[in-house]
Design a protein around this motif. Structure first.
Motif, PDB file in Angstrom:
ATOM      1  N   ASN A 220      -3.419  -3.211  16.732  1.00  0.00           N
ATOM      2  CA  ASN A 220      -4.038  -4.440  16.209  1.00  0.00           C
ATOM      3  C   ASN A 220      -3.101  -5.143  15.243  1.00  0.00           C
ATOM      4  OD1 ASN A 220      -4.999  -4.143  13.267  1.00  0.00           O
ATOM      5  ND2 ASN A 220      -5.606  -2.200  14.222  1.00  0.00           N
ATOM      6  N   PRO A 221      -3.249  -6.472  15.148  1.00  0.00           N
ATOM      7  CA  PRO A 221      -2.322  -7.256  14.323  1.00  0.00           C
ATOM      8  C   PRO A 221      -2.345  -6.841  12.858  1.00  0.00           C
ATOM      9  CG  PRO A 221      -3.706  -8.709  15.673  1.00  0.00           C
ATOM     10  CD  PRO A 221      -4.234  -7.315  15.839  1.00  0.00           C
ATOM     11  N   MET A 222      -3.484  -6.368  12.368  1.00  0.00           N
ATOM     12  CA  MET A 222      -3.566  -6.028  10.941  1.00  0.00           C
ATOM     13  C   MET A 222      -2.646  -4.851  10.610  1.00  0.00           C
ATOM     14  SD  MET A 222      -6.904  -5.250   8.625  1.00  0.00           S
ATOM     15  CE  MET A 222      -7.123  -3.519   8.983  1.00  0.00           C
ATOM     16  N   PHE A 223      -2.654  -3.799  11.438  1.00  0.00           N
ATOM     17  CA  PHE A 223      -1.769  -2.661  11.167  1.00  0.00           C
ATOM     18  C   PHE A 223      -0.307  -3.127  11.256  1.00  0.00           C
ATOM     19  CE2 PHE A 223      -5.000   0.701  12.978  1.00  0.00           C
ATOM     20  CZ  PHE A 223      -5.875   0.400  11.942  1.00  0.00           C
ATOM     21  N   ALA A 224      -0.009  -3.932  12.269  1.00  0.00           N
ATOM     22  CA  ALA A 224       1.375  -4.388  12.450  1.00  0.00           C
ATOM     23  C   ALA A 224       1.827  -5.249  11.268  1.00  0.00           C
ATOM     24  CB  ALA A 224       1.491  -5.178  13.752  1.00  0.00           C
ATOM     25  N   LEU A 225       0.915  -6.063  10.746  1.00  0.00           N
ATOM     26  CA  LEU A 225       1.250  -6.966   9.634  1.00  0.00           C
ATOM     27  C   LEU A 225       1.365  -6.214   8.316  1.00  0.00           C
ATOM     28  CD1 LEU A 225       1.509 -10.054   8.927  1.00  0.00           C
ATOM     29  CD2 LEU A 225      -0.929  -9.980   8.379  1.00  0.00           C
ATOM     30  N   LYS A 226       0.417  -5.336   8.060  1.00  0.00           N
ATOM     31  CA  LYS A 226       0.349  -4.696   6.740  1.00  0.00           C
ATOM     32  C   LYS A 226       1.182  -3.405   6.657  1.00  0.00           C
ATOM     33  CE  LYS A 226      -2.612  -7.838   5.345  1.00  0.00           C
ATOM     34  NZ  LYS A 226      -2.256  -8.903   4.415  1.00  0.00           N
ATOM     35  N   GLY A 227       1.500  -2.801   7.807  1.00  0.00           N
ATOM     36  CA  GLY A 227       2.266  -1.558   7.791  1.00  0.00           C
ATOM     37  C   GLY A 227       3.575  -1.664   7.006  1.00  0.00           C
ATOM     38  N   PRO A 228       4.392  -2.678   7.289  1.00  0.00           N
ATOM     39  CA  PRO A 228       5.660  -2.798   6.558  1.00  0.00           C
ATOM     40  C   PRO A 228       5.453  -2.969   5.054  1.00  0.00           C
ATOM     41  CG  PRO A 228       5.729  -4.093   8.571  1.00  0.00           C
ATOM     42  CD  PRO A 228       4.314  -3.611   8.432  1.00  0.00           C
ATOM     43  N   ALA A 229       4.414  -3.690   4.635  1.00  0.00           N
ATOM     44  CA  ALA A 229       4.141  -3.865   3.197  1.00  0.00           C
ATOM     45  C   ALA A 229       3.795  -2.513   2.572  1.00  0.00           C
ATOM     46  CB  ALA A 229       2.989  -4.858   2.989  1.00  0.00           C
ATOM     47  N   ILE A 230       3.025  -1.715   3.322  1.00  0.00           N
ATOM     48  CA  ILE A 230       2.646  -0.394   2.812  1.00  0.00           C
ATOM     49  C   ILE A 230       3.887   0.497   2.695  1.00  0.00           C
ATOM     50  CG2 ILE A 230       1.382   1.713   3.452  1.00  0.00           C
ATOM     51  CD1 ILE A 230      -0.785  -0.277   4.639  1.00  0.00           C
ATOM     52  N   MET A 231       4.754   0.439   3.696  1.00  0.00           N
ATOM     53  CA  MET A 231       5.969   1.270   3.633  1.00  0.00           C
ATOM     54  C   MET A 231       6.858   0.853   2.456  1.00  0.00           C
ATOM     55  SD  MET A 231       7.029   2.128   7.537  1.00  0.00           S
ATOM     56  CE  MET A 231       6.963   0.489   8.177  1.00  0.00           C
ATOM     57  N   ALA A 232       6.870  -0.463   2.174  1.00  0.00           N
ATOM     58  CA  ALA A 232       7.684  -0.951   1.050  1.00  0.00           C
ATOM     59  C   ALA A 232       6.936  -0.822  -0.278  1.00  0.00           C
ATOM     60  CB  ALA A 232       8.074  -2.411   1.297  1.00  0.00           C
ATOM     61  N   ARG A 233       5.666  -0.490  -0.210  1.00  0.00           N
ATOM     62  CA  ARG A 233       4.778  -0.415  -1.393  1.00  0.00           C
ATOM     63  C   ARG A 233       4.899  -1.684  -2.239  1.00  0.00           C
ATOM     64  NH1 ARG A 233       4.493   5.897  -3.105  1.00  0.00           N
ATOM     65  NH2 ARG A 233       2.711   5.112  -4.273  1.00  0.00           N
ATOM     66  N   ASN A 234       4.808  -2.808  -1.515  1.00  0.00           N
ATOM     67  CA  ASN A 234       4.956  -4.138  -2.129  1.00  0.00           C
ATOM     68  C   ASN A 234       3.886  -5.027  -1.503  1.00  0.00           C
ATOM     69  OD1 ASN A 234       5.991  -6.356  -3.477  1.00  0.00           O
ATOM     70  ND2 ASN A 234       7.429  -6.840  -1.832  1.00  0.00           N
ATOM     71  N   TYR A 235       3.007  -5.588  -2.320  1.00  0.00           N
ATOM     72  CA  TYR A 235       1.784  -6.202  -1.789  1.00  0.00           C
ATOM     73  C   TYR A 235       1.569  -7.630  -2.292  1.00  0.00           C
ATOM     74  CZ  TYR A 235       1.181  -1.123  -1.459  1.00  0.00           C
ATOM     75  OH  TYR A 235       1.373   0.215  -1.227  1.00  0.00           O
ATOM     76  N   PRO A 236       2.428  -8.577  -1.927  1.00  0.00           N
ATOM     77  CA  PRO A 236       2.162  -9.960  -2.337  1.00  0.00           C
ATOM     78  C   PRO A 236       0.817 -10.408  -1.755  1.00  0.00           C
ATOM     79  CG  PRO A 236       3.971  -9.857  -0.742  1.00  0.00           C
ATOM     80  CD  PRO A 236       3.616  -8.449  -1.075  1.00  0.00           C
ATOM     81  N   PRO A 237      -0.039 -11.050  -2.531  1.00  0.00           N
ATOM     82  CA  PRO A 237      -1.412 -11.275  -2.077  1.00  0.00           C
ATOM     83  C   PRO A 237      -1.540 -12.342  -0.990  1.00  0.00           C
ATOM     84  CG  PRO A 237      -1.064 -12.288  -4.219  1.00  0.00           C
ATOM     85  CD  PRO A 237       0.193 -11.548  -3.889  1.00  0.00           C
ATOM     86  N   ALA A 238      -2.141 -11.935   0.136  1.00  0.00           N
ATOM     87  CA  ALA A 238      -2.638 -12.899   1.134  1.00  0.00           C
ATOM     88  C   ALA A 238      -4.161 -12.868   1.027  1.00  0.00           C
ATOM     89  CB  ALA A 238      -2.168 -12.519   2.525  1.00  0.00           C
ATOM     90  N   PHE A 239      -4.716 -11.660   1.084  1.00  0.00           N
ATOM     91  CA  PHE A 239      -6.152 -11.463   0.843  1.00  0.00           C
ATOM     92  C   PHE A 239      -6.255 -10.521  -0.364  1.00  0.00           C
ATOM     93  CE2 PHE A 239     -10.238  -9.281   2.438  1.00  0.00           C
ATOM     94  CZ  PHE A 239     -11.036 -10.157   1.699  1.00  0.00           C
TER      95      PHE A 239
END
Ligand code: NDP
Ligand code: SSN
Length: 296
Positions: A220-239
């Motif tokens: 699903n697009p959510m895992f694909a989109l958020k996975g890299p942010a989680i790996m980088a432990r960097n979370y600029p806010p979209a939601f």
């Protein structure tokens, strides 16, 4: 209103979503004018620079527009904009439309709708799925309910802001649908983060987990989109995480009121509460990962 002339439209709330949505209304050229308001008034400046008008109060926006849209943080914000001093109600006169696109509970939406209609106005609730990028791209999914005439009238605006809109029935139906959708999303993200944390602890590459998930029925697009942010432990806010936790809280209250057990969502809510308590509320909701990581 609705006689074929171009509508003048207003927009209340220029946060991550509202600014992008108001900009799309402005860029479309479909409306006679776009008048914006934000609690922190300085946030109106960018859109004014692009051709919008601004007003100092919600009442002034509503008073000068045929239809006013709102995209506000939560029930308190939605109620404050309507019932506060110089709020929406002070500007509503017969025939004017108010479309609240914030994610709120049914009771909030109903209270607003009843107050607007008591003054002769028309009300539609229109919460959305899709985050910052779909808002910028005009690709939101809009869940509408309430006055059908107003819903039909604002369809061109919905077409500018979104890729598809649904009319779900009387006021409250869209609020409920949006909470169900976001309850699923919050729980999915919680489960995904636990999987990412467990993979790491088990000596597995998180990128391999992402790829394997992406090739199967759970892609699903959510895992694909958020996975890299989680790996980088960097979370600029979209939601922002605080809004996801608000939505879980409101969905759980809906479940309570209906006697519907929601143990998975209740557990997920606890993790978001922990993340919020740890100061992650203004980061993207993928920061819930930080509350799943065992720091030992
Ligand atoms: N971001 C997303 O991906 C999505 C968000 N949503 C929903 O859309 C809504 C807006 O989200 P988003 O744009 O991300 O949120 P932001 O936090 O970026 O913006 C919130 C907006 O609400 C205003 N606000 C907050 N409190 C008050 C108040 N008491 N009175 C008046 N205005 C207030 C803020 O004003 P100020 O600038 O002065 O703080 C700001 O304009 C929320 O209901 C959210 O759940 C729905 C789909 C996706
Ligand atoms: O309410 C926020 C929804 C975010 C999304 O649908 O990606």
């Amino acid at each position: 209103m609705g006689d074929g002339a171009k509508l003048s439209v207003g927009f209340l709330g220029l946060g991550i979503m509202g600014e992008a949505m108001a900009r799309n209304l402005l860029k479309s050229g479909l409306f006679a004018s776009v008048t914006v308001w934000n609690r922190t008034l300085s946030k109106c400046q960018a859109l004014v620079g692009e051709g919008a008008k601004s007003a100092e109060t919600p009442a002034a926006v509503v008073g000068s527009c045929d239809v006013t849209f709102a995209m506000l943080a939560d029930p308190d914000a939605a109620l404050a904009a309507v019932f506060g001093d110089n709020g929406v109600l002070a500007g509503i006169t017969p025939g004017k439309g108010y479309v609240d696109m914030s994610t709120v509970d049914e009771a909030t939406s109903t209270r607003i709708g009843e107050a607007v209609t008591a003054k002769g106005g028309k009300f539609v609730e229109g919460p959305v799925s899709g985050s910052k990028k779909p808002a910028i791209d005009g690709q939101l999914i809009i869940m509408g309910a309430g006055d059908k005439e107003l819903y039909d009238l604002v369809q061109p605006a919905f077409d500018v802001m979104g890729k598809k809109s649904f009319y779900l029935g009387s006021t409250g139906a869209a609020a409920r649908m949006k909470l169900v959708v976001n309850m699923v999303m919050g729980a999915m993200m919680g489960a995904f983060c636990e999987g990412m944390a467990l993979a790491d602890k088990a000596g597995l590459e998180q990128s391999a987990l992402l790829e394997i998930l992406g090739l199967g029925a759970m892609a699903n697009p959510m895992f694909a989109l958020k996975g890299p942010a989680i790996m980088a432990r960097n979370y600029p806010p979209a939601f922002p995480l605080k809004h996801q936790q608000k939505d879980l809280r409101l969905a759980l209250a809906l479940g309570d009121s209906l006697g519907q057990p929601l143990p998975v969502a209740a557990a997920a809510n606890e993790v978001y509460k922990a993340a919020r308590g740890a100061g992650k509320g203004d980061e993207d909701f993928a920061a819930v990962y930080e509350a799943t990581v065992n720091k030992k």
